[in-house]
Write a protein that holds these residues in place. Structure first.
Motif, mmCIF file in Angstrom:
data_model
loop_
_atom_site.group_PDB
_atom_site.id
_atom_site.type_symbol
_atom_site.label_atom_id
_atom_site.label_comp_id
_atom_site.label_asym_id
_atom_site.label_seq_id
_atom_site.Cartn_x
_atom_site.Cartn_y
_atom_site.Cartn_z
ATOM 1 N N THR A 184 2.407 6.384 -9.943
ATOM 2 C CA THR A 184 1.632 7.696 -9.567
ATOM 3 C C THR A 184 0.263 7.532 -9.573
ATOM 4 O O THR A 184 -0.338 6.569 -9.735
ATOM 5 N N ASP A 185 -0.325 8.849 -8.997
ATOM 6 C CA ASP A 185 -1.831 8.645 -9.154
ATOM 7 C C ASP A 185 -2.144 9.144 -10.555
ATOM 8 O O ASP A 185 -1.130 9.397 -11.613
ATOM 9 N N SER A 186 -3.407 9.822 -10.816
ATOM 10 C CA SER A 186 -3.972 9.907 -12.223
ATOM 11 C C SER A 186 -3.890 11.275 -12.449
ATOM 12 O O SER A 186 -4.306 11.820 -13.493
ATOM 13 N N ALA A 187 -3.577 12.303 -11.594
ATOM 14 C CA ALA A 187 -3.477 13.719 -11.726
ATOM 15 C C ALA A 187 -2.402 13.836 -13.056
ATOM 16 O O ALA A 187 -1.421 13.631 -12.793
ATOM 17 N N GLY A 188 -2.988 14.823 -13.812
ATOM 18 C CA GLY A 188 -2.101 15.301 -15.183
ATOM 19 C C GLY A 188 -2.015 14.176 -15.985
ATOM 20 O O GLY A 188 -2.846 13.270 -16.167
ATOM 21 N N ASP A 244 -1.082 3.518 -14.004
ATOM 22 C CA ASP A 244 -2.011 2.243 -14.626
ATOM 23 C C ASP A 244 -2.171 1.340 -13.466
ATOM 24 O O ASP A 244 -2.949 0.438 -13.909
ATOM 25 N N ARG A 245 -1.598 1.174 -12.625
ATOM 26 C CA ARG A 245 -1.926 0.274 -11.346
ATOM 27 C C ARG A 245 -2.358 0.825 -10.043
ATOM 28 O O ARG A 245 -1.414 0.744 -9.208
ATOM 29 N N PRO A 246 -3.394 1.539 -9.881
ATOM 30 C CA PRO A 246 -3.714 2.118 -8.757
ATOM 31 C C PRO A 246 -4.052 1.056 -7.606
ATOM 32 O O PRO A 246 -4.671 -0.122 -8.091
ATOM 33 N N LEU A 247 -3.685 1.435 -6.497
ATOM 34 C CA LEU A 247 -3.924 0.750 -5.278
ATOM 35 C C LEU A 247 -5.469 1.206 -4.687
ATOM 36 O O LEU A 247 -6.162 0.306 -4.236
ATOM 37 N N GLY A 248 -5.635 2.170 -4.745
ATOM 38 C CA GLY A 248 -6.852 2.919 -4.154
ATOM 39 C C GLY A 248 -7.391 3.899 -5.345
ATOM 40 O O GLY A 248 -7.135 4.332 -6.471
ATOM 41 N N ALA A 301 -8.146 11.827 -1.921
ATOM 42 C CA ALA A 301 -6.599 12.220 -1.345
ATOM 43 C C ALA A 301 -5.995 11.117 -0.936
ATOM 44 O O ALA A 301 -4.965 10.844 -0.958
ATOM 45 N N GLU A 302 -6.852 10.342 0.036
ATOM 46 C CA GLU A 302 -6.186 8.969 0.626
ATOM 47 C C GLU A 302 -5.696 8.159 -0.544
ATOM 48 O O GLU A 302 -4.640 7.590 -0.518
ATOM 49 N N GLY A 303 -6.841 7.788 -1.440
ATOM 50 C CA GLY A 303 -6.584 6.859 -2.461
ATOM 51 C C GLY A 303 -5.260 7.344 -3.383
ATOM 52 O O GLY A 303 -4.430 6.590 -3.798
ATOM 53 N N ARG A 304 -5.307 8.586 -3.517
ATOM 54 C CA ARG A 304 -4.029 9.113 -4.628
ATOM 55 C C ARG A 304 -2.696 8.817 -3.806
ATOM 56 O O ARG A 304 -1.700 8.684 -4.258
ATOM 57 N N ALA A 305 -2.678 9.407 -2.410
ATOM 58 C CA ALA A 305 -1.438 9.019 -1.736
ATOM 59 C C ALA A 305 -0.942 7.597 -1.955
ATOM 60 O O ALA A 305 0.187 7.364 -1.778
ATOM 61 N N ARG A 306 -1.872 6.697 -1.643
ATOM 62 C CA ARG A 306 -1.758 5.220 -1.532
ATOM 63 C C ARG A 306 -0.984 4.706 -3.325
ATOM 64 O O ARG A 306 0.006 3.881 -3.331
ATOM 65 N N ASN A 307 -1.377 5.452 -4.264
ATOM 66 C CA ASN A 307 -1.078 5.195 -5.767
ATOM 67 C C ASN A 307 0.317 5.958 -5.842
ATOM 68 O O ASN A 307 0.840 5.251 -6.730
ATOM 69 N N ARG A 308 0.707 6.911 -5.165
ATOM 70 C CA ARG A 308 1.895 7.500 -5.424
ATOM 71 C C ARG A 308 3.200 6.463 -4.609
ATOM 72 O O ARG A 308 3.471 6.860 -3.312
#
Length: 254
Positions: A188-192, A230-234, A239-246
């Motif tokens: 997931t992204d880091s929101a929440g 815990d393992r983000p790609l972006g 918004a673009e980075g969060r989309a890649r992380n989900r």
């Protein structure tokens, strides 16, 4: 590793050997419909010669199908010693069309297996070579996913139609490389809150697993985990980075 064989009635109302993922006991399972007892005995005899009688499970049914000319002879020629070098494989014949999938040690062997099959069969048969070189399976999965993200509804583990379409492609890719053991990792992204994201990432991975099982991938070959944020790609700052992380990661287990 032993090869699991499946014979199944197809559209032309007869079926030929299909080599597939070994079961948990490492047995080679012969199941499906053959035209007569002579064909059944010939196929089982060849399989037992190749893999050992103790390793072949007979689930064949006889009758009610009409094969092409010299069907049994062609099938016993098709079941050659070379097939023992195909692992986690699947050989399926429908009419005069043959589809072979699985893993082999090198590119030369990949070509040799199919070349020898073509040599022993008459020219009316066509062969689809779906073999891959061992170790290349992850590349097939990565290429199929092609940096796309399996989409879910917002804050939910319910797949969107676009996410389902990607999984349809992934299911076919998994079958092409011999249905290996595969880990599905949710991100997931880091929101929440982190705890909620870990829970959501696992729920999404489990949804993907259920979908793939429904598409014919053995449940025993699929495991899941949730990595949360815990393992983000972006970058989670965009918004673009969060989309890649989900995302859902498809990772071969050895």
């Amino acid at each position: 590793m032993k090869i699991h064989a499946v014979l199944a009635a197809l559209l032309l109302h007869f079926s030929l050997p299909a080599l597939a993922q070994p079961d948990e006991a490492g047995k080679l399972i012969a199941a499906g419909t053959v035209p007569d007892e002579a064909a059944r005995a010939a196929i089982l005899g060849k399989l037992r010669e190749l893999y050992g009688a103790a390793n072949v499970v007979d689930r064949l049914e006889v009758g009610g199908v009409v094969p092409p000319p010299n069907w049994a002879d062609n099938m016993t020629r098709l079941l050659s010693e070379r097939l023992r070098q195909v692992h986690s494989g699947r050989l399926q014949v429908s009419g005069t069309r043959i589809a072979l999938q699985g893993n082999v040690a090198n590119e030369a062997l990949r070509q040799q297996v199919v070349s020898e099959m073509a040599t022993v069969l008459n020219p009316t048969y066509t062969i689809d070579n779906g073999l891959v070189v061992a170790g290349g399976g992850q590349g097939v999965l990565d290429k199929t996913l092609s940096n796309r993200v399996v989409e879910f509804e917002t804050a939910s583990a319910r797949l969107t139609p676009a996410g389902s379409r990607i999984l349809d492609e992934m299911a076919e890719a998994i079958k092409r490389i011999g249905t290996p053991r595969l880990q599905l990792i949710g991100h997931t992204d880091s929101a929440g809150k982190r705890e909620a994201n870990v829970e959501l990432s696992l729920a999404r991975a489990n949804s993907v697993r259920a979908y793939l099982i429904d598409k014919g991938i053995p449940a025993a070959s699929l495991s899941t985990s949730g990595a949360g944020p815990d393992r983000p790609l972006g970058s989670n700052d965009t918004a673009e980075g969060r989309a890649r992380n989900r995302r859902i990661e498809f990772r071969l287990n050895g």
